[in-house]
Motif scaffolding. Structure first.
Motif, PDB file in Angstrom:
ATOM      1  N   GLY A   5     -23.508 -15.143  10.467  1.00 12.86           N
ATOM      2  CA  GLY A   5     -22.596 -16.118  11.035  1.00 12.86           C
ATOM      3  C   GLY A   5     -22.198 -15.733  12.448  1.00 12.86           C
ATOM      4  N   SER A   6     -20.930 -15.735  12.715  1.00  9.57           N
ATOM      5  CA  SER A   6     -20.448 -15.478  14.079  1.00  9.57           C
ATOM      6  C   SER A   6     -20.572 -14.013  14.495  1.00  9.57           C
ATOM      7  CB  SER A   6     -18.990 -15.919  14.202  1.00  9.57           C
ATOM      8  OG  SER A   6     -18.178 -15.234  13.259  1.00  9.57           O
ATOM      9  N   ARG A   7     -20.867 -13.149  13.546  1.00 12.44           N
ATOM     10  CA  ARG A   7     -20.955 -11.713  13.849  1.00 12.44           C
ATOM     11  C   ARG A   7     -22.412 -11.263  13.729  1.00 12.44           C
ATOM     12  NH1 ARG A   7     -18.407  -7.173   9.880  1.00 12.44           N
ATOM     13  NH2 ARG A   7     -19.315  -5.319  10.842  1.00 12.44           N
ATOM     14  N   PRO A   8     -23.119 -11.138  14.874  1.00 10.62           N
ATOM     15  CA  PRO A   8     -24.521 -10.701  14.814  1.00 10.62           C
ATOM     16  C   PRO A   8     -24.624  -9.242  14.376  1.00 10.62           C
ATOM     17  CG  PRO A   8     -23.777 -10.795  17.086  1.00 10.62           C
ATOM     18  CD  PRO A   8     -22.668 -11.370  16.251  1.00 10.62           C
ATOM     19  N   LEU A   9     -25.821  -8.837  13.960  1.00 10.65           N
ATOM     20  CA  LEU A   9     -26.018  -7.458  13.515  1.00 10.65           C
ATOM     21  C   LEU A   9     -25.992  -6.508  14.699  1.00 10.65           C
ATOM     22  CD1 LEU A   9     -28.873  -7.856  10.859  1.00 10.65           C
ATOM     23  CD2 LEU A   9     -26.388  -7.900  10.521  1.00 10.65           C
ATOM     24  N   ASP A  10     -25.308  -5.386  14.518  1.00 16.58           N
ATOM     25  CA  ASP A  10     -25.311  -4.342  15.535  1.00 16.58           C
ATOM     26  C   ASP A  10     -26.502  -3.415  15.278  1.00 16.58           C
ATOM     27  OD1 ASP A  10     -24.601  -2.791  13.334  1.00 16.58           O
ATOM     28  OD2 ASP A  10     -22.513  -2.580  13.929  1.00 16.58           O
ATOM     29  N   PRO A  11     -26.729  -2.400  16.137  1.00 15.68           N
ATOM     30  CA  PRO A  11     -27.896  -1.524  15.933  1.00 15.68           C
ATOM     31  C   PRO A  11     -27.957  -0.894  14.547  1.00 15.68           C
ATOM     32  CG  PRO A  11     -27.020  -1.213  18.138  1.00 15.68           C
ATOM     33  CD  PRO A  11     -26.058  -2.125  17.420  1.00 15.68           C
ATOM     34  N   GLU A  12     -26.807  -0.471  14.002  1.00 20.92           N
ATOM     35  CA  GLU A  12     -26.826   0.103  12.657  1.00 20.92           C
ATOM     36  C   GLU A  12     -27.199  -0.956  11.630  1.00 20.92           C
ATOM     37  OE1 GLU A  12     -23.993   2.452   9.412  1.00 20.92           O
ATOM     38  OE2 GLU A  12     -23.269   2.135  11.467  1.00 20.92           O
ATOM     39  N   GLY A  13     -26.706  -2.179  11.821  1.00 20.55           N
ATOM     40  CA  GLY A  13     -27.056  -3.263  10.925  1.00 20.55           C
ATOM     41  C   GLY A  13     -28.538  -3.565  10.951  1.00 20.55           C
ATOM     42  N   LEU A  63     -24.686  -6.113   4.470  1.00 15.00           N
ATOM     43  CA  LEU A  63     -24.578  -6.593   5.844  1.00 15.00           C
ATOM     44  C   LEU A  63     -23.694  -7.834   5.915  1.00 15.00           C
ATOM     45  CD1 LEU A  63     -28.370  -6.284   6.768  1.00 15.00           C
ATOM     46  CD2 LEU A  63     -26.525  -4.849   7.666  1.00 15.00           C
ATOM     47  N   PRO A  64     -23.125  -8.116   7.094  1.00 16.94           N
ATOM     48  CA  PRO A  64     -22.294  -9.322   7.251  1.00 16.94           C
ATOM     49  C   PRO A  64     -23.159 -10.567   7.411  1.00 16.94           C
ATOM     50  CG  PRO A  64     -22.402  -8.149   9.338  1.00 16.94           C
ATOM     51  CD  PRO A  64     -23.124  -7.287   8.323  1.00 16.94           C
ATOM     52  N   LEU A  65     -23.732 -11.032   6.305  1.00 18.19           N
ATOM     53  CA  LEU A  65     -24.678 -12.139   6.327  1.00 18.19           C
ATOM     54  C   LEU A  65     -24.103 -13.382   5.654  1.00 18.19           C
ATOM     55  CD1 LEU A  65     -27.914 -10.230   5.192  1.00 18.19           C
ATOM     56  CD2 LEU A  65     -27.209 -10.741   7.543  1.00 18.19           C
ATOM     57  N   THR A  66     -24.618 -14.535   6.067  1.00 15.46           N
ATOM     58  CA  THR A  66     -24.323 -15.778   5.355  1.00 15.46           C
ATOM     59  C   THR A  66     -25.402 -16.079   4.328  1.00 15.46           C
ATOM     60  OG1 THR A  66     -25.458 -17.108   7.027  1.00 15.46           O
ATOM     61  CG2 THR A  66     -23.106 -16.721   7.346  1.00 15.46           C
ATOM     62  N   GLY A  67     -26.552 -15.395   4.441  1.00 15.89           N
ATOM     63  CA  GLY A  67     -27.616 -15.628   3.484  1.00 15.89           C
ATOM     64  C   GLY A  67     -28.810 -14.738   3.728  1.00 15.89           C
ATOM     65  N   ALA A  68     -29.644 -14.593   2.696  1.00  9.90           N
ATOM     66  CA  ALA A  68     -30.877 -13.809   2.790  1.00  9.90           C
ATOM     67  C   ALA A  68     -31.919 -14.459   1.902  1.00  9.90           C
ATOM     68  CB  ALA A  68     -30.639 -12.354   2.365  1.00  9.90           C
ATOM     69  N   ALA A  69     -33.178 -14.403   2.341  1.00  7.35           N
ATOM     70  CA  ALA A  69     -34.254 -15.011   1.562  1.00  7.35           C
ATOM     71  C   ALA A  69     -35.517 -14.176   1.687  1.00  7.35           C
ATOM     72  CB  ALA A  69     -34.533 -16.440   2.031  1.00  7.35           C
ATOM     73  N   THR A  70     -36.276 -14.141   0.614  1.00  8.48           N
ATOM     74  CA  THR A  70     -37.598 -13.527   0.626  1.00  8.48           C
ATOM     75  C   THR A  70     -38.615 -14.641   0.456  1.00  8.48           C
ATOM     76  OG1 THR A  70     -36.735 -11.523  -0.412  1.00  8.48           O
ATOM     77  CG2 THR A  70     -39.121 -11.822  -0.415  1.00  8.48           C
ATOM     78  N   THR A  71     -39.482 -14.798   1.443  1.00  9.73           N
ATOM     79  CA  THR A  71     -40.449 -15.885   1.456  1.00  9.73           C
ATOM     80  C   THR A  71     -41.856 -15.324   1.434  1.00  9.73           C
ATOM     81  OG1 THR A  71     -38.943 -17.336   2.656  1.00  9.73           O
ATOM     82  CG2 THR A  71     -41.283 -17.877   2.763  1.00  9.73           C
ATOM     83  N   LEU A  72     -42.673 -15.817   0.529  1.00 10.37           N
ATOM     84  CA  LEU A  72     -44.081 -15.426   0.448  1.00 10.37           C
ATOM     85  C   LEU A  72     -44.901 -16.389   1.295  1.00 10.37           C
ATOM     86  CD1 LEU A  72     -44.382 -14.645  -3.357  1.00 10.37           C
ATOM     87  CD2 LEU A  72     -43.681 -13.141  -1.494  1.00 10.37           C
ATOM     88  N   VAL A  73     -45.877 -15.852   2.006  1.00 14.21           N
ATOM     89  CA  VAL A  73     -46.702 -16.675   2.893  1.00 14.21           C
ATOM     90  C   VAL A  73     -48.159 -16.457   2.502  1.00 14.21           C
ATOM     91  CG1 VAL A  73     -47.146 -17.318   5.294  1.00 14.21           C
ATOM     92  CG2 VAL A  73     -44.978 -16.245   4.684  1.00 14.21           C
TER      93      VAL A  73
END
Length: 240
Positions: free
Chosen positions: A139-147, A40-50
């Motif tokens: 970033g400047s490009r939000p996710l579309d429905p497929e994303g 995906l067109p992402l600036t970052g991803a994280a997995t957080t445990l709660v």
């Protein structure tokens, strides 16, 4: 359009490449976060445990900046990751400046300054049992429905990874490397207990006082906790 099976194959291959010679649940989740940024067109991803409401631990992140954004949510007590956990529903904000600033006034400005324009927090759960949250920053490009569909597949993969880790010993405990990660905020919880006793308040109020004091004195919550444990600082009885 990619189907779920092809996405899973690509993500599995990306995780295998990332893990090369490095075993453990955290390495697998790190690989997932890296794969998410490839898919995906992402600036970052994280997995957080709660482990409980009001606390969280970043288990894996695609970059240091992303990890800092997740940790900042814990520090100020607000943000999409916590909201996704408490509501058990995805939190999808395509414009952080427009919708995020009013919703999270303490956290959203930090995210915007770091280059995040959109955020998608997806709870990792099976039925009523929730393990954590996969949070994706764009970033400047939000996710579309497929994303967004791809993001949901990534959340399913993250959930499966956590379930597989629990299944290794019958589901009673987390793998050792995740247990080590969950201990990362131990000094914060120690300081929280000290504030509770010193001010005669409940645990939730103690954490709220710590967050307010950290904000008022321009400190990171973790740094303040170290000061409290060492006896050099203590929030006042009057939060104002």
């Amino acid at each position: 359009m990619s189907d779920a099976a092809s996405i899973r194959r690509r993500v599995d291959a990306a995780i295998a490449r990332r893990r090369a010679g490095e075993a453990g649940m955290v390495a697998t989740l790190d690989g997932l976060c890296a794969a998410a940024c490839q898919e995906l067109p992402l600036t970052g991803a994280a997995t957080t445990l709660v482990p409980s409401v009001g606390s969280h631990t970043v288990a894996a992140a695609s970059s240091a900046t992303t990890r800092e954004l997740e940790e900042a949510q814990f520090g100020v007590g607000e943000g999409p990751t916590g909201d996704a956990f408490t509501s058990r529903r995805p939190v999808l904000v395509a414009d952080l400046t427009l919708a995020g600033l009013p919703r999270w006034p303490g956290w959203a400005p930090v995210a915007v300054r770091a280059g995040a324009a959109a955020v998608y927090a997806l709870p990792l759960h099976v039925g009523a049992t929730i393990f954590g949250v996969l949070t994706l920053y764009a970033g400047s490009r939000p996710l579309d429905p497929e994303g967004l569909r791809t993001a949901l597949v990534l959340a399913d993969i993250a959930t499966d990874i956590l379930l597989d880790g629990r299944a290794a010993d019958g589901g009673s405990t987390l793998p050792p490397d995740l247990g080590d990660v969950l201990g990362g905020h131990a000094h914060v919880y120690q300081a929280q207990g000290m504030v509770m006793v010193a001010l005669g308040v409940g645990l939730a109020e103690a954490l709220a006082r710590m967050r307010a004091h950290a904000w008022a004195t321009d400190q990171d919550l973790g740094a303040l906790a170290t000061e409290i444990v060492s006896g050099r600082q203590m929030p006042t009885a009057d939060p104002g």
